[in-house]
Design a protein around this motif. Structure first.
Motif: not given
Length: 478
Positions: A388-401
């Motif tokens: 879900k955190m990864i999906d949120n990064a996609d939706i809100k257009n920020y990078a997740m490491y």
């Protein structure tokens, strides 16, 4: 059948129906309605209940029938509770009475009576037993000082429910400082508009000390909890733009949840997180730190037919808005008086060990963490939270490491190999399909030596400086 007995019998048989799914329970509910028909008002809930219950009395019920009828019974039962007139007695100290009065809903203020424990107990029982003018249903709230009233329960005639009240408090144990730290970083994020958020466990807490940050809020917490990491990132990205979310994890984190942990340390951390979340209106697991207690309360379940009677009554008479404000005021006072510099300086730990001593600690830590591998329920919920955190990064257009921090060799060697492989397999499976996601593995980085660790698996301040510098190679400025 009086109304109090009617309400309790209906709940008892409905709970039995939910558990055993027997025709006998349907018959018992029908007979309860017949015996208490004088309490059945002509309203939508009662008509719906009777219309749907009658067909079930002439057939062999199925699990689907039970799933269908229970919400209808629940809705009717809650209507009964809401429609009842109450008289509320508080038997306890004056200070606890006034703190209770602060959180009771306005419409019940006039029905609240204080019975001071310094008064004669016989006189108090007479007051409780005095016939109510409008035949109100009696509820008795008591605190620690008034708990002896339970020994006279049978003398207190027609009391519908006895509810224990614990003075409103915030835990002041060893873990208070972690909630304070989160508050410090949360305020920093809101006032300075940070580019990055760090989440994770104690590895993240030590890897990214706040003294090394210029554009990052470290919202990690010792022991870690992906449910909190998900809640805090969703909350903090509602109103501000985020550049990077850095989740610093470890091999065992997928198998660990604070909510399931029984250790006193983790329970303390969990309490701190709940209060921090409550104060800042973050939709994490909500619990009011046992302001009220009942043996049957379940904090993961909304108030319903399946909850204790006490919990349902409290949901009616307590103002959630007042309760939240009162908790926030108490917590705010504690935050206001807290020495943040003392806590932050803890992260500047430059202690290091000789290799032999560190190896001993690393072996023990690896063995202890491997014991978490049996918690498959936690694996499912943590995997869901990470995805879900990864999906949120996609939706809100920020990078997740997702970062595996440096770990001593002896620690890695003593982690359950299947657990280690499962962790890497999970992250390697999801990484290629997400453009905004990068997996960074520093767990075997040879540049980190025993001089960079303060114990068997956590970096010291010198190790943290090196770690933050290495993140720059991935375009991350902390």
């Amino acid at each position: 059948m009086d109304k109090q007995h009617f309400i309790k019998e209906l709940q008892k048989h409905a709970k039995s129906l939910a558990k055993y799914k027997l025709n006998l329970d349907i018959d018992n509910i029908k007979n309860t309605l017949i015996a208490g028909q004088q309490h059945i008002e002509d309203n939508e809930q009662s008509v719906t209940l009777i219309d749907n219950l009658i067909p079930l009395t002439t057939k062999d019920i199925t699990a689907e029938d039970v799933d269908f009828i229970l919400p209808i019974i629940s809705s009717y039962w809650m209507t009964l509770l809401h429609a009842t007139q109450y008289k509320i007695f508080f038997y306890g100290s004056s200070s606890h009475y006034f703190s209770f009065r602060k959180i009771i809903a306005d419409r019940f203020q006039s029905q609240l009576i204080h019975l001071d424990t310094t008064a004669d107990v016989e006189l108090c029982i007479q007051t409780i037993n005095h016939p109510a003018a409008n035949n109100e249903t009696k509820i008795l709230i008591y605190d620690d000082e008034g708990s002896h009233i339970l020994r006279r329960k049978f003398d207190c005639m027609n009391v519908f429910s006895f509810i224990y009240y614990s003075a409103l408090r915030v835990s002041c144990g060893v873990n208070k400082k972690y909630a304070m730290y989160l508050e410090h970083e949360y305020k920093k994020h809101n006032t300075l508009s940070m580019d990055n958020i760090v989440t994770g466990s104690s590895y993240a807490w030590w890897c990214v000390p706040t003294q090394l940050t210029t554009c990052t809020s470290n919202m990690s917490v010792k022991s870690g909890d992906t449910t909190f990491a998900l809640a805090i990132t969703e909350h903090m990205t509602q109103y501000s733009k985020l550049k990077n979310h850095i989740h610093i994890t470890s091999f065992f984190d997928l198998h660990h949840e604070l909510a399931r942990s029984k250790s006193p340390f983790n329970t303390g951390v969990f309490d701190e997180l709940k209060f921090f979340a409550k104060k800042n209106n973050i939709p994490y697991i909500q619990c009011d730190e046992e302001v009220f207690t009942s043996n049957y309360d379940e904090i993961y379940q909304p108030v319903s037919l399946h909850s204790s009677l006490e919990k349902n009554l409290l949901n009616i008479i307590i103002s959630e808005e007042k309760l939240t404000k009162t908790i926030a005021d108490v917590v705010e006072q504690k935050y206001f008086s807290f020495d943040f510099h003392k806590l932050i300086n803890e992260q500047k730990n430059i202690t290091s060990l000789c290799e032999e001593e560190m190896d001993k600690l690393s072996i023990q830590r690896g063995i202890n963490h491997s014991k978490l591998f049996r918690y498959k329920e936690s694996l499912r919920s943590n995997a869901h939270n990470i995805e879900k955190m990864i999906d949120n990064a996609d939706i809100k257009n920020y990078a997740m490491y997702i970062v595996f921090p440096p770990q001593p060799r002896k620690y890695r060697e003593n982690i359950d190999k299947e657990m280690l492989d499962e962790a890497f397999a999970f992250y390697q499976k999801i990484t290629p399909h997400k453009k905004n996601l990068m997996l960074i593995d520093m767990s075997c980085d040879p540049d980190f030596t025993c001089h960079d660790f303060q114990d068997g698996d956590h970096l010291n301040f010198n190790g943290a400086i090196k770690f933050v510098e290495k993140l720059k190679a991935y375009g991350i400025t902390i």
